[in-house]
Design a protein around this motif. Structure first.
Motif, PDB file in Angstrom:
ATOM      1  N   SER A 243      12.966  40.878  60.878  1.00 18.70           N
ATOM      2  CA  SER A 243      11.647  40.995  61.483  1.00 18.70           C
ATOM      3  C   SER A 243      11.802  41.258  62.974  1.00 18.70           C
ATOM      4  CB  SER A 243      10.831  39.721  61.246  1.00 18.70           C
ATOM      5  OG  SER A 243       9.548  39.809  61.820  1.00 18.70           O
ATOM      6  N   GLN A 244      10.976  42.159  63.503  1.00 16.50           N
ATOM      7  CA  GLN A 244      11.089  42.521  64.916  1.00 16.50           C
ATOM      8  C   GLN A 244       9.761  43.067  65.421  1.00 16.50           C
ATOM      9  OE1 GLN A 244      13.291  46.184  66.836  1.00 16.50           O
ATOM     10  NE2 GLN A 244      14.823  44.626  66.336  1.00 16.50           N
ATOM     11  N   ILE A 245       9.422  42.734  66.663  1.00 11.57           N
ATOM     12  CA  ILE A 245       8.209  43.244  67.309  1.00 11.57           C
ATOM     13  C   ILE A 245       8.571  44.455  68.156  1.00 11.57           C
ATOM     14  CG2 ILE A 245       6.337  42.775  68.925  1.00 11.57           C
ATOM     15  CD1 ILE A 245       6.006  41.208  66.388  1.00 11.57           C
ATOM     16  N   ILE A 246       7.797  45.543  68.021  1.00 10.97           N
ATOM     17  CA  ILE A 246       8.004  46.723  68.854  1.00 10.97           C
ATOM     18  C   ILE A 246       6.654  47.161  69.427  1.00 10.97           C
ATOM     19  CG2 ILE A 246      10.014  47.555  67.573  1.00 10.97           C
ATOM     20  CD1 ILE A 246       8.090  49.578  66.197  1.00 10.97           C
ATOM     21  N   TYR A 247       6.719  48.083  70.382  1.00 10.30           N
ATOM     22  CA  TYR A 247       5.509  48.671  70.956  1.00 10.30           C
ATOM     23  C   TYR A 247       5.581  50.178  70.764  1.00 10.30           C
ATOM     24  CZ  TYR A 247       4.471  44.130  72.907  1.00 10.30           C
ATOM     25  OH  TYR A 247       4.186  42.789  73.046  1.00 10.30           O
ATOM     26  N   LEU A 248       4.610  50.727  70.043  1.00 10.93           N
ATOM     27  CA  LEU A 248       4.594  52.147  69.732  1.00 10.93           C
ATOM     28  C   LEU A 248       3.685  52.903  70.684  1.00 10.93           C
ATOM     29  CD1 LEU A 248       4.358  52.257  65.818  1.00 10.93           C
ATOM     30  CD2 LEU A 248       6.369  52.658  67.245  1.00 10.93           C
ATOM     31  N   SER A 249       4.095  54.103  71.069  1.00 15.85           N
ATOM     32  CA  SER A 249       3.294  54.993  71.914  1.00 15.85           C
ATOM     33  C   SER A 249       2.934  56.243  71.121  1.00 15.85           C
ATOM     34  CB  SER A 249       4.063  55.367  73.176  1.00 15.85           C
ATOM     35  OG  SER A 249       4.316  54.210  73.961  1.00 15.85           O
ATOM     36  N   SER A 270       0.142  51.849  74.371  1.00 14.60           N
ATOM     37  CA  SER A 270       1.028  51.321  73.331  1.00 14.60           C
ATOM     38  C   SER A 270       0.291  50.313  72.457  1.00 14.60           C
ATOM     39  CB  SER A 270       2.263  50.659  73.954  1.00 14.60           C
ATOM     40  OG  SER A 270       1.890  49.527  74.710  1.00 14.60           O
ATOM     41  N   ILE A 271       0.790  50.134  71.255  1.00 15.98           N
ATOM     42  CA  ILE A 271       0.248  49.128  70.351  1.00 15.98           C
ATOM     43  C   ILE A 271       1.395  48.240  69.871  1.00 15.98           C
ATOM     44  CG2 ILE A 271      -1.766  50.421  69.554  1.00 15.98           C
ATOM     45  CD1 ILE A 271      -0.169  51.302  67.118  1.00 15.98           C
ATOM     46  N   LYS A 272       1.069  46.974  69.652  1.00 17.23           N
ATOM     47  CA  LYS A 272       2.068  45.998  69.217  1.00 17.23           C
ATOM     48  C   LYS A 272       2.155  45.992  67.696  1.00 17.23           C
ATOM     49  CE  LYS A 272       3.008  40.993  69.523  1.00 17.23           C
ATOM     50  NZ  LYS A 272       2.451  39.697  69.998  1.00 17.23           N
ATOM     51  N   ILE A 273       3.345  46.219  67.176  1.00 20.13           N
ATOM     52  CA  ILE A 273       3.557  46.298  65.732  1.00 20.13           C
ATOM     53  C   ILE A 273       4.760  45.435  65.347  1.00 20.13           C
ATOM     54  CG2 ILE A 273       4.169  47.812  63.801  1.00 20.13           C
ATOM     55  CD1 ILE A 273       1.345  48.266  64.775  1.00 20.13           C
ATOM     56  N   ARG A 274       4.632  44.726  64.262  1.00 12.64           N
ATOM     57  CA  ARG A 274       5.760  43.969  63.720  1.00 12.64           C
ATOM     58  C   ARG A 274       6.398  44.757  62.580  1.00 12.64           C
ATOM     59  NH1 ARG A 274       5.272  38.455  60.109  1.00 12.64           N
ATOM     60  NH2 ARG A 274       7.513  38.118  59.739  1.00 12.64           N
ATOM     61  N   MET A 275       7.715  44.940  62.654  1.00 13.02           N
ATOM     62  CA  MET A 275       8.464  45.582  61.577  1.00 13.02           C
ATOM     63  C   MET A 275       9.138  44.508  60.726  1.00 13.02           C
ATOM     64  SD  MET A 275      10.323  48.856  63.406  1.00 13.02           S
ATOM     65  CE  MET A 275      11.341  47.809  64.465  1.00 13.02           C
ATOM     66  N   VAL A 276       9.080  44.701  59.413  1.00 14.11           N
ATOM     67  CA  VAL A 276       9.705  43.749  58.492  1.00 14.11           C
ATOM     68  C   VAL A 276      10.586  44.528  57.519  1.00 14.11           C
ATOM     69  CG1 VAL A 276       9.300  42.090  56.647  1.00 14.11           C
ATOM     70  CG2 VAL A 276       7.847  42.065  58.672  1.00 14.11           C
ATOM     71  N   LEU A 289       5.158  47.838  58.236  1.00 14.31           N
ATOM     72  CA  LEU A 289       4.569  47.705  59.564  1.00 14.31           C
ATOM     73  C   LEU A 289       3.300  46.886  59.437  1.00 14.31           C
ATOM     74  CD1 LEU A 289       4.905  51.446  60.729  1.00 14.31           C
ATOM     75  CD2 LEU A 289       6.585  49.601  60.943  1.00 14.31           C
ATOM     76  N   THR A 290       3.120  45.911  60.319  1.00 12.46           N
ATOM     77  CA  THR A 290       1.962  45.023  60.180  1.00 12.46           C
ATOM     78  C   THR A 290       1.541  44.468  61.536  1.00 12.46           C
ATOM     79  OG1 THR A 290       1.138  43.041  59.056  1.00 12.46           O
ATOM     80  CG2 THR A 290       3.436  43.011  59.740  1.00 12.46           C
ATOM     81  N   GLU A 295       5.725  34.963  62.546  1.00  8.73           N
ATOM     82  CA  GLU A 295       6.759  34.899  61.512  1.00  8.73           C
ATOM     83  C   GLU A 295       6.725  33.594  60.722  1.00  8.73           C
ATOM     84  OE1 GLU A 295      10.592  35.765  63.083  1.00  8.73           O
ATOM     85  OE2 GLU A 295       9.973  37.652  64.017  1.00  8.73           O
ATOM     86  N   LYS A 296       6.203  32.527  61.326  1.00  5.05           N
ATOM     87  CA  LYS A 296       6.115  31.251  60.622  1.00  5.05           C
ATOM     88  C   LYS A 296       4.965  31.247  59.618  1.00  5.05           C
ATOM     89  CE  LYS A 296       8.185  28.519  64.359  1.00  5.05           C
ATOM     90  NZ  LYS A 296       7.987  27.415  65.336  1.00  5.05           N
ATOM     91  N   LEU A 297       3.847  31.834  60.029  1.00  3.25           N
ATOM     92  CA  LEU A 297       2.687  31.891  59.129  1.00  3.25           C
ATOM     93  C   LEU A 297       2.861  32.945  58.048  1.00  3.25           C
ATOM     94  CD1 LEU A 297      -0.405  31.550  61.507  1.00  3.25           C
ATOM     95  CD2 LEU A 297       0.424  29.882  59.851  1.00  3.25           C
ATOM     96  N   TYR A 298       3.494  34.059  58.397  1.00 11.51           N
ATOM     97  CA  TYR A 298       3.628  35.183  57.478  1.00 11.51           C
ATOM     98  C   TYR A 298       5.099  35.580  57.398  1.00 11.51           C
ATOM     99  CZ  TYR A 298      -1.281  35.202  58.824  1.00 11.51           C
ATOM    100  OH  TYR A 298      -2.564  34.825  59.103  1.00 11.51           O
ATOM    101  N   SER A 299       5.792  34.971  56.458  1.00 15.47           N
ATOM    102  CA  SER A 299       7.230  35.186  56.323  1.00 15.47           C
ATOM    103  C   SER A 299       7.523  36.547  55.694  1.00 15.47           C
ATOM    104  CB  SER A 299       7.844  34.084  55.467  1.00 15.47           C
ATOM    105  OG  SER A 299       7.378  34.192  54.126  1.00 15.47           O
ATOM    106  N   VAL A 300       8.782  36.910  55.693  1.00 16.41           N
ATOM    107  CA  VAL A 300       9.210  38.152  55.051  1.00 16.41           C
ATOM    108  C   VAL A 300       8.862  38.109  53.560  1.00 16.41           C
ATOM    109  CG1 VAL A 300      11.214  39.569  54.443  1.00 16.41           C
ATOM    110  CG2 VAL A 300      11.028  38.582  56.740  1.00 16.41           C
ATOM    111  N   ALA A 301       9.068  36.951  52.935  1.00 20.79           N
ATOM    112  CA  ALA A 301       8.740  36.801  51.513  1.00 20.79           C
ATOM    113  C   ALA A 301       7.239  36.987  51.270  1.00 20.79           C
ATOM    114  CB  ALA A 301       9.182  35.427  51.018  1.00 20.79           C
ATOM    115  N   ASP A 302       6.403  36.502  52.193  1.00 23.02           N
ATOM    116  CA  ASP A 302       4.951  36.676  52.073  1.00 23.02           C
ATOM    117  C   ASP A 302       4.580  38.152  52.085  1.00 23.02           C
ATOM    118  OD1 ASP A 302       4.401  33.957  51.980  1.00 23.02           O
ATOM    119  OD2 ASP A 302       4.214  33.789  54.157  1.00 23.02           O
ATOM    120  N   LEU A 303       5.185  38.903  52.999  1.00 28.00           N
ATOM    121  CA  LEU A 303       4.855  40.315  53.125  1.00 28.00           C
ATOM    122  C   LEU A 303       5.375  41.117  51.927  1.00 28.00           C
ATOM    123  CD1 LEU A 303       5.487  40.626  56.938  1.00 28.00           C
ATOM    124  CD2 LEU A 303       3.300  40.757  55.783  1.00 28.00           C
TER     125      LEU A 303
END
Length: 394
Positions: A243-249, A270-276, A289-290, A295-303
Motif C-alpha cells: 500500500s502506498q500514497i501517491i499524488y497524481l497530476s 494533483s490528487i491524492k490516491i492510495r495504491m494497493v 486505486l482508491t 490502512e487500518k480501517l481499510y486493509s489490503v484484504a478489505d479492498l
C-alpha cells in the motif's frame, strides 16, 4: 420486507396514476401536449403496462394475450395502432419510474438495506447489446465491424447496488460512446454514502478528480488499473510494498476533459490516491486505486474483498441477456429500443424486490439442508408475465 414492498408498489402505482391523469405531468414525457388525451384502447396506463410486460414474441400474440388478461374476451388493438401509440411516449418516463422505485427502496427498507461499513457498494460497468439491423437503428447506434460483416450494436451502461441487487441507473448509448465519458456525465448519480467499484477501463485523472471534488463531498471509489497504467504504478509493482500514497497530476487530455465540466485544472494540480497491490490466485499482481486512505480501517484484504464484489454486475448482465432476454426488442425504431431497455431495468428491479420477500423463508428451510435451496430465476421471470400488468392496472 413484505410491508416495505407494499408501500413501494403503492408509490409506483401512484406515480403511474399521476402521469396518466395529470396533463401537465404527462406532457413532460410525451411528444405533444394532446397525446393520450382521448379515450382509446391503449391509453397511457395500458401502453406503459404493455411495454413492461416483456413482449418478446409476435406483437399480435402479445397484444391479444395482454387484452385477454385485462378484459376477458375483449378484442385488443392492432399491431399498427400499438406501434403508432408507443411513439408518443418518451423513454424518460421509465427512467423516472425506475428512479422512483430506487428512491423508495432505500427509504422504505431503511436499516434492512445491506451496506459495507456504512457504504452503499455500487459497481459500474458497460456491456454491448445486439440490435435489429434496421436503417434508423444503425444510423443512431452504429455498428461493430469484423472481417465478415457490420453488426448493429449499442452500449449499455449501468450502476448496480451489488449487495442489494438493485440497478440504481442504466441507459443505452451509441456503440461509439466511450465508457469513461459516459460515466463522467453520471458522477452526480453517485450518492454521498456510496462506494463505487470500477474495472480496468475507467482509471484516469479526470474521472477520479470529479469524484474527489464533486459538490465538495468526495465520492469514494476503488478502481482497478492496468499494471502499466503510469510510472508510479510500475515503480509500486517493483517495490515490496502493498500500500502506498501517491499524488497524481493531469495530462493535457484530462485538463481539456475537465474544462468541459467546468473544472479549472492546471498541470501542477494533483490528487491524492492510495495504491494497493493484490496478488491474484493465479499469482499475477493487481493494482487498485482508491481514496480509502486509512490502512487500518481499510486493509489490503478489505479492498481485495470489495473489488471481488464487482463481479455481481457481470452476473446481472448475464441474467438480463440470457433470462430476461433484454436483446429481444419489440420494435424496430430507436425510441422502441430505448423504451424496452428502460422498461426492462424497471421490471428487473421490481422482480428483485419481490424476491427479497423470499429470503427469510429460504433461510428457514435451508437451516438443516446440505445443499441450500435457491430461487429458480427462469420461473421467477416467467411468473412476472401478465401478473405485472395486474399489479398496476387492477
Amino acid at each position: 420486507m413484505v410491508e416495505a414492498n407494499l408501500k413501494i408498489i403503492a408509490e409506483l402505482k401512484d406515480f403511474l396514476d399521476k402521469f396518466s391523469e395529470n396533463q401537465e405531468l404527462r406532457k413532460s414525457v410525451t411528444s405533444k401536449e394532446s397525446d393520450f388525451s382521448r379515450n382509446r384502447k391503449l391509453p397511457f396506463k395500458r401502453l406503459v403496462s404493455m411495454i413492461i410486460n416483456m413482449p418478446k414474441r409476435s406483437l399480435n400474440v402479445e397484444l391479444q394475450e395482454f387484452f385477454d388478461h385485462i378484459e376477458k374476451g375483449s378484442y385488443g388493438c392492432t399491431k399498427g395502432a400499438f406501434c403508432s401509440q408507443r411513439r408518443k411516449l418518451n423513454p424518460s418516463f421509465f427512467q423516472m419510474w425506475n428512479q422512483c422505485l430506487v428512491d423508495n427502496f432505500y427509504q422504505q427498507y431503511g436499516d434492512q438495506v445491506k451496506r459495507w461499513r456504512g457504504f452503499r457498494v455500487q459497481a459500474v460497468d458497460g456491456s454491448t447489446v445486439y440490435l435489429p439491423n434496421k436503417g434508423e437503428i444503425v444510423e443512431y447506434f452504429g455498428t461493430r465491424d469484423n472481417q465478415y460483416a457490420s453488426t448493429p450494436m449499442g452500449r449499455m451502461m449501468q450502476i448496480q447496488d451489488v449487495l442489494n441487487d438493485i440497478t440504481v441507473w442504466g441507459d443505452i448509448f451509441p456503440i461509439a460512446d466511450g465508457e469513461q465519458s459516459i460515466m463522467a456525465d453520471q458522477v452526480e448519480r453517485l450518492s454521498c454514502d456510496s462506494l463505487t467499484i470500477f474495472d480496468r477501463g475507467y482509471p484516469g485523472f479526470g474521472l477520479m478528480y470529479m469524484m474527489l471534488h464533486h459538490m465538495e463531498t468526495p465520492r469514494h471509489f476503488v478502481i482497478r488499473c492496468k499494471v502499466g497504467f503510469n510510472n508510479e504504478v510500475k515503480r509500486f509493482l517493483c517495490s515490496g510494498e502493498e500500500s502506498q500514497i501517491i499524488y497524481l497530476s493531469p495530462h493535457e487530455k484530462s485538463i481539456n476533459m475537465l474544462k468541459k465540466y467546468g473544472y479549472k485544472v492546471i498541470r501542477s494540480t494533483s490528487i491524492k490516491i492510495r495504491m494497493v497491490k493484490i496478488t491474484l490466485p493465479t499469482g499475477d499482481p493487481e493494482v487498485l486505486l482508491t481514496n480509502l486512505y486509512d490502512e487500518k480501517l481499510y486493509s489490503v484484504a478489505d479492498l481485495y474483498y470489495l473489488y471481488g464484489l464487482r463481479w455481481k454486475i457481470e452476473t446481472t448482465y448475464d441474467k438480463q441477456k440470457n433470462q430476461q432476454q433484454i436483446e429481444q426488442f419489440s420494435g424496430h425504431k430507436v425510441i422502441c429500443i430505448q423504451q424496452d431497455y428502460a422498461a426492462a431495468l424497471f421490471t428487473a428491479n421490481l422482480r428483485s424486490l419481490i424476491e427479497k420477500q423470499c429470503e427469510p423463508h429460504l433461510q428457514k428451510i435451508n437451516t438443516n439442508r446440505k445443499h441450500p435451496c435457491q430461487i429458480n430465476q427462469n420461473i421467477s421471470w416467467a411468473s412476472l408475465k401478465h401478473n405485472i400488468v395486474k399489479l398496476f392496472l387492477e
